[in-house]
Design a protein around this motif. Structure first.
Motif, PDB file in Angstrom:
ATOM      1  N   VAL A 312       0.862  -1.184   0.000  1.00 19.48           N
ATOM      2  CA  VAL A 312       0.000   0.000   0.000  1.00 19.48           C
ATOM      3  C   VAL A 312       0.897   1.232   0.000  1.00 19.48           C
ATOM      4  O   VAL A 312       1.784   1.359   0.841  1.00 19.48           O
ATOM      5  CB  VAL A 312      -0.916   0.022   1.237  1.00 19.48           C
ATOM      6  N   SER A 313       0.647   2.139  -0.970  1.00 17.28           N
ATOM      7  CA  SER A 313       1.463   3.348  -1.070  1.00 17.28           C
ATOM      8  C   SER A 313       0.733   4.597  -0.595  1.00 17.28           C
ATOM      9  O   SER A 313       1.367   5.621  -0.336  1.00 17.28           O
ATOM     10  CB  SER A 313       1.931   3.560  -2.514  1.00 17.28           C
ATOM     11  N   VAL A 314      -0.602   4.534  -0.477  1.00 19.07           N
ATOM     12  CA  VAL A 314      -1.364   5.683   0.023  1.00 19.07           C
ATOM     13  C   VAL A 314      -0.929   5.954   1.464  1.00 19.07           C
ATOM     14  O   VAL A 314      -0.743   5.026   2.249  1.00 19.07           O
ATOM     15  CB  VAL A 314      -2.876   5.399  -0.054  1.00 19.07           C
ATOM     16  N   PRO A 315      -0.758   7.216   1.849  1.00 16.92           N
ATOM     17  CA  PRO A 315      -0.369   7.526   3.228  1.00 16.92           C
ATOM     18  C   PRO A 315      -1.314   6.884   4.252  1.00 16.92           C
ATOM     19  O   PRO A 315      -2.538   6.911   4.070  1.00 16.92           O
ATOM     20  CB  PRO A 315      -0.446   9.050   3.277  1.00 16.92           C
ATOM     21  N   MET A 316      -0.739   6.304   5.287  1.00 13.85           N
ATOM     22  CA  MET A 316      -1.559   5.630   6.300  1.00 13.85           C
ATOM     23  C   MET A 316      -1.017   5.897   7.689  1.00 13.85           C
ATOM     24  O   MET A 316       0.153   6.230   7.881  1.00 13.85           O
ATOM     25  CB  MET A 316      -1.624   4.121   6.045  1.00 13.85           C
ATOM     26  N   GLY A 317      -1.912   5.759   8.666  1.00 19.98           N
ATOM     27  CA  GLY A 317      -1.539   5.846  10.064  1.00 19.98           C
ATOM     28  C   GLY A 317      -2.137   4.692  10.830  1.00 19.98           C
ATOM     29  O   GLY A 317      -3.188   4.156  10.454  1.00 19.98           O
ATOM     30  N   GLY A 318      -1.476   4.302  11.891  1.00 19.56           N
ATOM     31  CA  GLY A 318      -1.970   3.205  12.706  1.00 19.56           C
ATOM     32  C   GLY A 318      -1.881   3.527  14.179  1.00 19.56           C
ATOM     33  O   GLY A 318      -0.944   4.187  14.629  1.00 19.56           O
ATOM     34  N   THR A 319      -2.894   3.075  14.920  1.00 18.32           N
ATOM     35  CA  THR A 319      -2.877   3.165  16.375  1.00 18.32           C
ATOM     36  C   THR A 319      -3.024   1.761  16.930  1.00 18.32           C
ATOM     37  O   THR A 319      -3.945   1.031  16.548  1.00 18.32           O
ATOM     38  CB  THR A 319      -4.018   4.049  16.890  1.00 18.32           C
TER      39      THR A 319
END
Length: 376
Positions: A312-319
């Motif tokens: 996956v190249s779309v910007p992502m964030g994780g918590t």
């Protein structure tokens, strides 16, 4: 243009009376032969919740809560999709689609609507779109195969475009995470960034000899899932129709099937600390009144064999929440996600983060998308 139709929840009183009669007439099994939850939800807990469900719980309060927000139906790919659409009063608010999982619903997000749409800082404001997954809640039930998370991701993109949002953010947990990360994987051009509270990434074999504390916890949680929690998913991914007969006919059976997951997957004790009794029964009642035991379980049948971990190249964030079933470390996630714009480990919360710890959930969503832009 696909027609968007207003929707209001209006359950007939006869359905509510039928539910109460079924609860009171339920035939229960004998008590478990252990003193804990190892054989499943204890009989005493089921009796306590069933008694309140029949004689103390008020579905009309939940119905009024839902009807306080703008709700709609839209037919996409030949299935009606139910969704809440709450526009922020702030002119420059950013569009955000929130997706639930199983055994969740749009009700998970009720407590985060106001802080996300109308924050103290207008820069943190979002226009919210909160859909019910196909086969869940008040969405239609697909009558054909193929409704996996990839198809739902395409439908969600179509939904946002139909609402006039040609650039948006997406967030999800559980199956909602699968859909959200699939939106990012497909990268059809409209989604600017995503956030997940259940990041789906595989362990890196190169790290197995030197695991961090989080990675050790992730491995332990996965082992716990395989040993103690995977039975429900094995049934729903292989025989959703069969389990549907049992749960569609027994209100107390439906309650026990769902209630156990809220306890086992959350940062709570045996008294369900962190949840109100009404909030838990709101979700269970929604599944019952919409007769969605089989149709929601089919998502497992459709999607388990098609689960992928493509880049996956779309910007992502994780918590990462400490009692989440499926956890991953940043270095594991970096093997799949090439543009991680936000990453955080919090000290409280579990699988149903928006419902269990709404304040933390809101801050995590804000922090992630502060690092993202709708341009580009």
């Amino acid at each position: 243009m696909t027609t968007i139709r207003p929707f209001r929840v209006d359950i007939a009183e006869a359905q509510i009376e039928d539910l109460k009669a079924r609860i009171r007439a339920a035939r229960l099994p004998e008590r478990e032969t252990v003193d804990d939850w190892d054989q499943g939800i204890p009989l005493a807990v089921v009796r306590e919740y069933a008694a309140y469900w029949a004689d103390g719980y008020d579905w009309r309060a939940c119905e009024a809560t839902l009807n306080a927000y703008p709700q709609f139906l839209i037919e996409l790919d030949r299935v009606d999709i139910h969704f809440l659409h709450i526009r922020s009063p702030h002119e420059n608010a950013r569009p955000l689609i929130l997706t639930h999982g199983w055994p969740g619903s749009v009700l998970e997000f009720i407590e985060v609507i106001e802080p996300l749409t109308n924050p103290d800082d207008p820069a943190d404001a979002f226009h919210l779109v909160i859909p019910s997954l196909p086969g869940f809640g008040f969405s239609g039930k697909p009558t054909e195969t193929g409704w996996d998370i990839a198809r739902i991701a395409r439908v969600w993109n179509d939904l946002m475009l139909a609402l006039g949002y040609d650039r948006y953010f997406a967030q999800g947990g559980d199956w909602g995470s699968g859909v959200t990360l699939e939106i990012a994987r497909q990268n059809l051009g409209a989604c600017a960034a995503v956030h997940s509270n259940m990041v789906l990434a595989l362990p890196d074999p190169a790290t197995m000899a030197d695991l961090s504390d989080l990675e050790k916890r992730a491995a332990a949680r996965m082992q716990y899932y395989q040993d103690k929690e995977s039975g429900y998913s094995s049934i729903q991914r292989t025989r959703p129709q069969t389990i549907g007969y049992a749960l569609a006919d027994s209100a107390v059976g439906q309650m026990a099937w769902i209630l156990e997951k809220f306890r086992n997957w959350s940062d709570c004790d045996d008294s369900f600390s962190g949840f109100s009794r009404d909030a838990l029964l709101d979700t269970i009642t929604l599944y019952w009144l919409t007769n969605s035991a089989a149709s929601s379980a089919r998502l497992y049948w459709h999607s388990f064999s098609n689960m992928g971990f493509d880049p996956v190249s779309v910007p992502m964030g994780g918590t990462i929440f400490p009692k989440e079933l499926f956890q991953t470390s940043r270095r594991w996630a970096e093997k799949r996600f090439s543009s991680i714009i936000y990453w955080n480990e919090v000290d409280k919360g579990g699988h149903f983060a928006a419902l269990e710890v709404p304040q933390i959930f809101v801050e995590e969503v804000r922090a992630c998308f502060r690092a993202a832009s709708l341009s580009g």
